[in-house]
Design a protein around this motif. Structure first.
Motif, PDB file in Angstrom:
ATOM      1  N   LEU A  38       1.655   0.790  -6.338  1.00 32.95           N
ATOM      2  CA  LEU A  38       0.798   1.031  -7.492  1.00 32.95           C
ATOM      3  C   LEU A  38       0.942   2.476  -7.912  1.00 32.95           C
ATOM      4  O   LEU A  38       1.108   3.357  -7.068  1.00 32.95           O
ATOM      5  CB  LEU A  38      -0.665   0.749  -7.119  1.00 32.95           C
ATOM      6  CG  LEU A  38      -1.699   0.980  -8.210  1.00 32.95           C
ATOM      7  CD1 LEU A  38      -1.921  -0.310  -8.995  1.00 32.95           C
ATOM      8  CD2 LEU A  38      -3.014   1.423  -7.592  1.00 32.95           C
ATOM      9  N   ARG A  39       0.879   2.698  -9.199  1.00 27.19           N
ATOM     10  CA  ARG A  39       0.814   4.077  -9.686  1.00 27.19           C
ATOM     11  C   ARG A  39      -0.026   4.127 -10.945  1.00 27.19           C
ATOM     12  O   ARG A  39      -0.094   3.181 -11.714  1.00 27.19           O
ATOM     13  CB  ARG A  39       2.183   4.682  -9.915  1.00 27.19           C
ATOM     14  CG  ARG A  39       2.905   4.207 -11.145  1.00 27.19           C
ATOM     15  CD  ARG A  39       4.168   5.014 -11.323  1.00 27.19           C
ATOM     16  NE  ARG A  39       4.966   4.511 -12.434  1.00 27.19           N
ATOM     17  CZ  ARG A  39       6.031   5.102 -12.879  1.00 27.19           C
ATOM     18  NH1 ARG A  39       6.456   6.202 -12.306  1.00 27.19           N
ATOM     19  NH2 ARG A  39       6.702   4.601 -13.886  1.00 27.19           N
ATOM     20  N   GLU A  40      -0.690   5.263 -11.095  1.00 27.74           N
ATOM     21  CA  GLU A  40      -1.519   5.495 -12.263  1.00 27.74           C
ATOM     22  C   GLU A  40      -0.640   6.029 -13.381  1.00 27.74           C
ATOM     23  O   GLU A  40       0.277   6.823 -13.146  1.00 27.74           O
ATOM     24  CB  GLU A  40      -2.609   6.503 -11.899  1.00 27.74           C
ATOM     25  CG  GLU A  40      -3.681   6.634 -12.936  1.00 27.74           C
ATOM     26  CD  GLU A  40      -4.796   7.566 -12.495  1.00 27.74           C
ATOM     27  OE1 GLU A  40      -5.331   8.261 -13.380  1.00 27.74           O
ATOM     28  OE2 GLU A  40      -5.119   7.599 -11.297  1.00 27.74           O
ATOM     29  N   TRP A  49       4.429   6.477  -7.222  1.00 27.96           N
ATOM     30  CA  TRP A  49       4.286   5.170  -6.578  1.00 27.96           C
ATOM     31  C   TRP A  49       3.637   5.338  -5.211  1.00 27.96           C
ATOM     32  O   TRP A  49       4.031   6.196  -4.429  1.00 27.96           O
ATOM     33  CB  TRP A  49       5.643   4.480  -6.421  1.00 27.96           C
ATOM     34  CG  TRP A  49       6.218   4.022  -7.722  1.00 27.96           C
ATOM     35  CD1 TRP A  49       7.262   4.583  -8.394  1.00 27.96           C
ATOM     36  CD2 TRP A  49       5.776   2.924  -8.509  1.00 27.96           C
ATOM     37  NE1 TRP A  49       7.488   3.900  -9.553  1.00 27.96           N
ATOM     38  CE2 TRP A  49       6.605   2.864  -9.653  1.00 27.96           C
ATOM     39  CE3 TRP A  49       4.758   1.973  -8.370  1.00 27.96           C
ATOM     40  CZ2 TRP A  49       6.442   1.896 -10.638  1.00 27.96           C
ATOM     41  CZ3 TRP A  49       4.607   1.007  -9.352  1.00 27.96           C
ATOM     42  CH2 TRP A  49       5.437   0.978 -10.473  1.00 27.96           C
ATOM     43  N   VAL A  54      -2.931  -5.447  -1.766  1.00 28.90           N
ATOM     44  CA  VAL A  54      -4.017  -5.899  -2.626  1.00 28.90           C
ATOM     45  C   VAL A  54      -4.685  -7.097  -1.983  1.00 28.90           C
ATOM     46  O   VAL A  54      -4.039  -7.902  -1.306  1.00 28.90           O
ATOM     47  CB  VAL A  54      -3.550  -6.249  -4.059  1.00 28.90           C
ATOM     48  CG1 VAL A  54      -3.125  -5.011  -4.812  1.00 28.90           C
ATOM     49  CG2 VAL A  54      -2.478  -7.294  -4.060  1.00 28.90           C
ATOM     50  N   TYR A  63      -7.311  -2.656  -4.124  1.00 37.20           N
ATOM     51  CA  TYR A  63      -6.068  -2.037  -3.664  1.00 37.20           C
ATOM     52  C   TYR A  63      -6.393  -1.072  -2.535  1.00 37.20           C
ATOM     53  O   TYR A  63      -7.249  -0.200  -2.679  1.00 37.20           O
ATOM     54  CB  TYR A  63      -5.389  -1.293  -4.822  1.00 37.20           C
ATOM     55  CG  TYR A  63      -4.262  -0.394  -4.387  1.00 37.20           C
ATOM     56  CD1 TYR A  63      -3.019  -0.917  -4.059  1.00 37.20           C
ATOM     57  CD2 TYR A  63      -4.442   0.980  -4.282  1.00 37.20           C
ATOM     58  CE1 TYR A  63      -1.988  -0.085  -3.646  1.00 37.20           C
ATOM     59  CE2 TYR A  63      -3.425   1.808  -3.872  1.00 37.20           C
ATOM     60  CZ  TYR A  63      -2.198   1.268  -3.563  1.00 37.20           C
ATOM     61  OH  TYR A  63      -1.184   2.087  -3.147  1.00 37.20           O
ATOM     62  N   ARG A  65      -4.642   1.697  -0.175  1.00 33.12           N
ATOM     63  CA  ARG A  65      -3.469   2.549   0.052  1.00 33.12           C
ATOM     64  C   ARG A  65      -3.187   2.598   1.548  1.00 33.12           C
ATOM     65  O   ARG A  65      -4.105   2.809   2.360  1.00 33.12           O
ATOM     66  CB  ARG A  65      -3.762   3.937  -0.499  1.00 33.12           C
ATOM     67  CG  ARG A  65      -2.576   4.838  -0.468  1.00 33.12           C
ATOM     68  CD  ARG A  65      -2.902   6.118  -1.200  1.00 33.12           C
ATOM     69  NE  ARG A  65      -1.874   7.095  -0.918  1.00 33.12           N
ATOM     70  CZ  ARG A  65      -1.921   8.330  -1.321  1.00 33.12           C
ATOM     71  NH1 ARG A  65      -2.935   8.758  -2.041  1.00 33.12           N
ATOM     72  NH2 ARG A  65      -0.955   9.157  -1.020  1.00 33.12           N
ATOM     73  N   TYR A 117      -2.382   1.377 -15.247  1.00 37.10           N
ATOM     74  CA  TYR A 117      -1.622   1.345 -13.998  1.00 37.10           C
ATOM     75  C   TYR A 117      -0.327   0.571 -14.178  1.00 37.10           C
ATOM     76  O   TYR A 117      -0.196  -0.233 -15.097  1.00 37.10           O
ATOM     77  CB  TYR A 117      -2.429   0.646 -12.892  1.00 37.10           C
ATOM     78  CG  TYR A 117      -3.680   1.364 -12.498  1.00 37.10           C
ATOM     79  CD1 TYR A 117      -3.647   2.395 -11.568  1.00 37.10           C
ATOM     80  CD2 TYR A 117      -4.904   1.027 -13.058  1.00 37.10           C
ATOM     81  CE1 TYR A 117      -4.804   3.064 -11.212  1.00 37.10           C
ATOM     82  CE2 TYR A 117      -6.064   1.690 -12.693  1.00 37.10           C
ATOM     83  CZ  TYR A 117      -6.002   2.703 -11.769  1.00 37.10           C
ATOM     84  OH  TYR A 117      -7.141   3.371 -11.411  1.00 37.10           O
ATOM     85  N   GLU A 118       0.594   0.819 -13.259  1.00 40.56           N
ATOM     86  CA  GLU A 118       1.749  -0.047 -13.074  1.00 40.56           C
ATOM     87  C   GLU A 118       1.651  -0.593 -11.665  1.00 40.56           C
ATOM     88  O   GLU A 118       1.296   0.120 -10.732  1.00 40.56           O
ATOM     89  CB  GLU A 118       3.066   0.717 -13.251  1.00 40.56           C
ATOM     90  CG  GLU A 118       3.461   0.866 -14.690  1.00 40.56           C
ATOM     91  CD  GLU A 118       4.865   1.407 -14.853  1.00 40.56           C
ATOM     92  OE1 GLU A 118       5.536   0.964 -15.791  1.00 40.56           O
ATOM     93  OE2 GLU A 118       5.280   2.273 -14.058  1.00 40.56           O
ATOM     94  N   LEU A 119       1.967  -1.861 -11.531  1.00 40.58           N
ATOM     95  CA  LEU A 119       1.869  -2.573 -10.267  1.00 40.58           C
ATOM     96  C   LEU A 119       3.222  -3.213 -10.011  1.00 40.58           C
ATOM     97  O   LEU A 119       3.724  -3.957 -10.859  1.00 40.58           O
ATOM     98  CB  LEU A 119       0.775  -3.628 -10.392  1.00 40.58           C
ATOM     99  CG  LEU A 119       0.288  -4.369  -9.189  1.00 40.58           C
ATOM    100  CD1 LEU A 119      -0.335  -3.416  -8.180  1.00 40.58           C
ATOM    101  CD2 LEU A 119      -0.737  -5.413  -9.603  1.00 40.58           C
TER     102      LEU A 119
END
Length: 147
Positions: A38-40, A49, A54, A63, A65, A117-119
């Motif tokens: 995941l990244r914002e 990343w 999840v 999520y 970390r 976000y990107e997942l």
């Protein structure tokens, strides 16, 4: 000299406890969740990343970390607010760590702070995620009250 030895001994015990807690968290998260990255957004092309897992709930996606000692989720996304704006394959140097994964860009507002976000996840996990999203209650539907 003995106070220095005592201090070093205490520091060693604390370090061992922290390592044990981290190992326990890693084992628990890997056993119970779906592995993702995941990244914002916004983020540089190949930066930001974070490895994690999840956990799907009725109304939220939590999520966790992997490299955190935090007892609860690192991010919580609301099921009704998650919208996928696009899907893509890893580009450039992303392919080194995201090979074979599908990257989904989520619209801003999936969390309480309104962030985007990107997942990234494996194709099988992507199918499960999509099924989880599609099975949510429609924004238009409301329960009828019995009279």
């Amino acid at each position: 000299m003995s106070s220095i030895s005592l201090l070093l001994g205490i520091m060693l015990v604390v370090a061992v406890l922290v390592c044990a807690l981290l190992a326990y968290r890693l084992a628990q998260l890997r056993k119970a969740g779906t592995p993702v990255l995941l990244r914002e957004l916004p983020a540089a092309a190949d930066e930001g990343w974070r490895h994690g897992t999840v956990h799907y709930g009725d109304e939220t996606l939590r999520y966790f970390r992997l490299s955190s000692l935090r007892p609860g989720p690192t991010r919580t996304l609301t099921r009704q607010s998650i919208e996928i704006s696009r899907r893509r394959r890893p580009e450039g140097t992303e392919a080194d760590i995201l090979e074979g994964m599908i990257i989904m860009e989520l619209e801003p507002g999936a969390d309480d702070a309104g962030r985007a976000y990107e997942l990234a996840m494996a194709p099988g996990a992507d199918t499960a995620f999509q099924s989880w999203l599609e099975s949510r209650q429609s924004h238009r539907s409301q329960r009828r009250r019995s009279a």
